[in-house]
Design an enzyme around this catalytic site. Sequence first.
Site, PDB file in Angstrom:
ATOM      1  CG  HIS A   1      -8.632   5.862   1.998  1.00 25.39           C
ATOM      2  ND1 HIS A   1      -8.619   5.658   0.640  1.00 25.39           N
ATOM      3  CD2 HIS A   1      -8.019   4.789   2.551  1.00 25.39           C
ATOM      4  CE1 HIS A   1      -8.022   4.499   0.381  1.00 25.39           C
ATOM      5  NE2 HIS A   1      -7.655   3.951   1.532  1.00 25.39           N
TER       6      HIS A   1
ATOM      7  CG  HIS B   1      -9.411   6.313   6.110  1.00 26.13           C
ATOM      8  ND1 HIS B   1     -10.369   5.336   5.959  1.00 26.13           N
ATOM      9  CD2 HIS B   1      -8.215   5.663   6.212  1.00 26.13           C
ATOM     10  CE1 HIS B   1      -9.774   4.131   5.964  1.00 26.13           C
ATOM     11  NE2 HIS B   1      -8.479   4.310   6.135  1.00 26.13           N
TER      12      HIS B   1
ATOM     13  NE  ARG C   1      -4.263   5.531   3.184  1.00 28.65           N
ATOM     14  CZ  ARG C   1      -4.687   4.528   3.954  1.00 28.65           C
ATOM     15  NH1 ARG C   1      -5.235   4.794   5.120  1.00 28.65           N
ATOM     16  NH2 ARG C   1      -4.549   3.287   3.568  1.00 28.65           N
TER      17      ARG C   1
ATOM     18  CD  GLU D   1      -2.961  -1.023   2.296  1.00 25.55           C
ATOM     19  OE1 GLU D   1      -3.761  -0.092   2.308  1.00 25.55           O
ATOM     20  OE2 GLU D   1      -2.902  -1.891   3.177  1.00 25.55           O
TER      21      GLU D   1
ATOM     22  NE  ARG E   1      -4.057   4.953   9.637  1.00 25.74           N
ATOM     23  CZ  ARG E   1      -4.582   4.066   8.794  1.00 25.74           C
ATOM     24  NH1 ARG E   1      -4.177   2.810   8.815  1.00 25.74           N
ATOM     25  NH2 ARG E   1      -5.504   4.426   7.948  1.00 25.74           N
TER      26      ARG E   1
HETATM   27  C1  SIN Z   1      -7.113   0.618   2.690  1.00 30.21           C
HETATM   28  O1  SIN Z   1      -7.350  -0.574   2.546  1.00 30.21           O
HETATM   29  O2  SIN Z   1      -6.813   1.358   1.763  1.00 30.21           O
HETATM   30  C2  SIN Z   1      -7.188   1.194   4.053  1.00 30.21           C
HETATM   31  C3  SIN Z   1      -6.167   0.607   4.911  1.00 30.21           C
HETATM   32  C4  SIN Z   1      -5.825   1.543   6.023  1.00 30.21           C
HETATM   33  O3  SIN Z   1      -6.486   2.560   6.197  1.00 30.21           O
HETATM   34  O4  SIN Z   1      -4.829   1.267   6.694  1.00 30.21           O
END
Ligand code: SIN
Length: 532
Positions: free
Chosen positions: A236, A344, A285, A120, A379
């Site tokens: 998010h 988020h 993010r 991610e 985060r």
């Molecule tokens: C996501 O799956 O994009 C969210 C995961 C997260 O917020 O850590």
Amino acid sequence: MSRPDWGTAADLVVVGSGVAGLTAALTGQRAGLRVVVVTKDTPDAGSTRWAQGGIAVVLGDVPGDSVATHLADTVAAGGGLVDPLAARTILAAGPAAVAALRGEGAVFDGHPDRLARTREGGHTALRVVHAGGDATGAEVERALLAASRREELTVLAGHAASSVLTGPDGAVEGLEVRDDEGRAGVLAAPAVLLATGGVGGLYETTTNPEVATADGWALALRAGAALADVEFVQFHPTALYTGAALRGRAPLVTEALRGEGAVLRDTSGGSVTAGVHPLGDLAPRDVVAAAITRRIGALGAEHVWLDATGIPDVAARFPTVAASCAAIGVDLARDPVPVRPAAHYSCGGVVTDDRGRTGVPGLWAAGEVARTGLHGANRLASNSLLEGLVMGRRAAEDVAATLAGPRRLADPADPEPRPAHVAARALLQAAMTRGAAIGRDAAGLAAASDAVEAASTERVATTRAEVEDAALTLAAHALLAAAGSRTESRGCHVRTDHPRTDDHWQRASSTVVLSGDRLHVGTTDARHGGVA
Ligand code: SIN
């Protein structure tokens, strides 16, 4: 699970039934504590169940990855405000925490001896374990609730925590709760653990479920505990855009899609992140969410596109996202998906040390509600389920160790009804969305504060909705005060009137405390942001 009688004395009352709360409750009960879990809705109604991407953890079987690398990614994403010592202990405890969760029955994707991994934003290695494709939180919650039933954990569902009760010496003596009719009851206990989750309800659109109403921030402030870093609300980048009128929970479109090759495009077909960050669409993010917000603004668009059509078997790998898309007539395998940022995750919260202790004797906090120093100003994706597992366990172990020493009798007096400022929720959410989302300035923050004030009346909050609205009102003022004081842009805190990151604020965490009716904002060194 069973239900306690009113007035039941417990050793530990856990507020919240997500990953941190249930992990703490199970740990505490197995350590011999009498535990009561209080949850205002059904036990599975919190944010944990909605987590998609997974759990970031270094299990030692990915060449080139290590806890040191995970820590470096966490620190890089956190914009100078991660406490590296606290973060290292949490990340290093990850493998044991995941093993314990598997011991409760949680099943992850891949072979039991070699779990599947994804990536991610902000991660430089494949280290995110997942379940059910994109249903990791649902599997975590399922396993913990099944364990809670097996262990006959006492759960008081449908009760909102309205006040942490403290004695004349300031130490915790119990918790006041309100049932669905607004009737008050008291649970006497020398230890209360807040695991109430997040604050998405401050905004009109959020990936959080409707229970995320900042309850823990308000309970902690009123009990005398400090908050820190609360200006850093992570948006998010890719919540599903289902229409301009959307209010409430927006379905998440997991970042793991980008980890497996999906790309962002604006409505003119251009890349959203080209030239913005070396990791492109897989930048941390805060960077991606801000880039999308700028692009939407520049083009006067409502959303950008996420194109996942190049991922093999995408609907089978991401069934939750595919179903959300199908509900609005989008085929994940063939169509680009309309997405835009939504509130988020709260990176800051109730200040705790690395055992979950707050500054109030007898009050612990764990999970999203807490500020351990792991997240800093932004985060790193999928560090949160890990933190909930690690800190839920640690906090309960610390409660057990603390209560094994000399104990005071928890015998709370009946609390006096205390009036609170209670804002009309829709007006508060509109004000926060206008003034305190991505892209804030002094005038907008002040206007939001005035609007929340104007939308408020003073009264005793009795029903669940009033308790939540009182919490949102105090939380909004705390966030606005912290955001107003930080005259720079850093991580998730983007100030259009102070667009640069200022060295003066490097490593400076904002703190908020409540004294009487007034909030006071200060700063502390982020590396020592633990309990003062
Ligand atoms: C996501 O799956 O994009 C969210 C995961 C997260 O917020 O850590």
